[in-house]
Design an enzyme around this catalytic site. Structure first.
Site, PDB file in Angstrom:
ATOM      1  NE  ARG A  37      -4.792  -1.845   9.719  1.00  0.00           N
ATOM      2  CZ  ARG A  37      -4.454  -0.920   8.678  1.00  0.00           C
ATOM      3  NH1 ARG A  37      -5.299  -1.407   7.469  1.00  0.00           N
ATOM      4  NH2 ARG A  37      -3.903  -0.001   8.844  1.00  0.00           N
ATOM      5  CE  LYS A 198      11.411  13.071   1.009  1.00  0.00           C
ATOM      6  NZ  LYS A 198      10.556  13.261  -0.026  1.00  0.00           N
ATOM      7  N   GLY A 355       2.755   3.486  10.530  1.00  0.00           N
ATOM      8  CA  GLY A 355       3.446   2.366   9.838  1.00  0.00           C
ATOM      9  C   GLY A 355       4.815   1.863  10.168  1.00  0.00           C
ATOM     10  N   GLY A 378      -2.755   6.787   9.458  1.00  0.00           N
ATOM     11  CA  GLY A 378      -3.232   8.060   9.189  1.00  0.00           C
ATOM     12  C   GLY A 378      -4.040   8.730  10.328  1.00  0.00           C
TER      13      GLY A 378
END
Length: 397
Positions: A37, A198, A355, A378
């Site tokens: 980053r 999921k 991620g 996100g």
């Protein structure tokens, strides 16, 4: 999508430029263990320095919830940034007030300063006007180079863009251009590969994608929920049986939108989840009752390759199997390398993020040949879900 970039900002010599960056890097004590980053924001910082700006970096670290927590100080990151940037980075022990002002006032043209964790103040996450005003008082211009924080309407991501002339930094610009090429104005056909554990964590993403892409490959544990919704016995596999109706609804929405959903036709199953576990490849119609699906099988991989061949644009989020342990990484690695090769050698535009996705592509050695790999997490997912990101909307306004 229209937004200003550094090319639109005119003369920068002597200007105090507040730059929102993402320096929320993994640490081991005071040592940065992954500088990805930091490296991503270096081009923007260097360009501003070269143009004579006085660069003031704003960033958060961890979740201190508005309290000063020494273990979440950005001071160690300033040292790592100095090393990666190749020039001194001053550090202020606060991001507003006298300490911050003194550090900023001490800058000369081309100098860089990093201010302390913005989340040490409750006004950051609340986007309080007084806190945003205090930040704005330190600068003449605002540059947002932290797409990963753009889904939060915080003072340093949204509030500042309302108070100062604002633009996107080079990392933010590259991210927005890549995402536009993937979903907003893509070259068709568009293929999305979505995996992960999921369905429940990606319902909004799937709902949005089936209306925007031409083909959707579903893999990972979430594929088991779709298989079970079609009446197949998935044995002891990870499966959200209570979401069968949701899976069937997504399939029907896809049909109505002209999106082809591609599910596994064969699977690699095992009785235990461990590296090197005894396994076998079976049809998804013949999963043993005492076994669990841990990867998609070779015929399913061949089907994914065929869809990659047919696509002009690929959006990838999530692994096809339990890639963390061998041999259940084979499908993800094979498909990722195939997409990377077609992207490197041909016209395929490949955009990936999330991620697990970044980790999987790095594991496959494929990330470097994708057109763009987002580290935003996100924010990347919310973009795929079709949500407006406050930090981006503020730049557009």
């Amino acid at each position: 999508m229209t937004f200003k970039t550094l090319d639109d900002m005119g003369g920068l010599i002597g200007k105090r430029v507040l730059v929102r960056v993402d320096l929320n890097v993994p640490m081991d004590g005071n040592k940065v263990t992954d500088a990805t980053r930091i490296d991503r924001v270096l081009p923007t910082i260097r360009e501003l320095c070269d143009k004579g700006a006085r660069v003031v970096l704003l960033a958060h670290f961890g979740r201190p919830k508005g309290a000063v927590m020494p273990e979440m100080s950005l001071a160690p990151v300033a040292a790592a940034l100095t090393e990666r940037l190749g020039r001194p980075v001053a550090f202020a022990a606060d991001c507003i007030g006298e300490l911050a002002a003194a550090t900023v006032d001490g800058l000369k043209d081309g100098d860089v300063a990093l201010l302390e964790n913005t989340r040490f103040h409750a006004g950051e996450e609340k986007n309080e006007a007084a806190f945003a005003d205090a930040l704005a008082a330190l600068g003449d211009l605002y540059v947002n180079d932290a797409f990963s924080a753009a889904h939060r309407a915080h003072a340093s991501t949204e509030g500042l863009a309302r108070r100062l002339p604002a633009c996107a930094g080079r990392t933010m610009q590259a991210e927005l251009e890549a995402l536009a090429a993937a979903l907003t104005t893509p070259v068709r056909p568009v293929l999305a590969v979505v995996g992960g554990a999921k369905v429940s964590s990606k319902i909004e993403l799937l709902d949005n994608l089936v209306k925007k892409v031409d083909m959707l490959v579903i893999g990972g544990g979430m594929a088991n929920t779709f298989l079970a919704a079609q009446g197949k016995d998935v044995g002891k596999s990870l499966c959200e049986h209570d979401l069968a109706d949701t899976a069937r609804r997504i399939i029907e929405t896809a049909k109505a939108s002209g999106c082809e959903i591609v599910l596994p036709v064969d699977a690699v199953v095992a009785r235990e989840f461990r590296a090197g576990a005894a396994n076998q490849t079976v049809s998804v119609d013949a999963v043993p009752a005492d076994a669990m699906i841990l990867d998609v099988g070779p015929q399913s991989v061949a089907n994914v390759k065929a869809k990659i061949d047919a696509a002009a644009t690929l959006v990838w989020n999530g692994p096809l199997g339990a890639f963390e342990i061998a041999p259940f990484d084979i499908a993800t690695v094979t498909a990722a390398r195939y997409a990377a090769a077609r992207s490197k050698n041909g016209p395929l535009v490949t955009v990936a993020g999330g991620g697990d996705t970044v980790a999987a592509l790095n594991h496959a050695g494929a990330a470097g040949d994708f057109s763009y790999v987002s580290t935003a997490g996100g924010a990347f997912l919310e973009w795929l879900e079709g949500k407006a990101l406050p930090g981006v909307v503020a730049l557009q306004d």
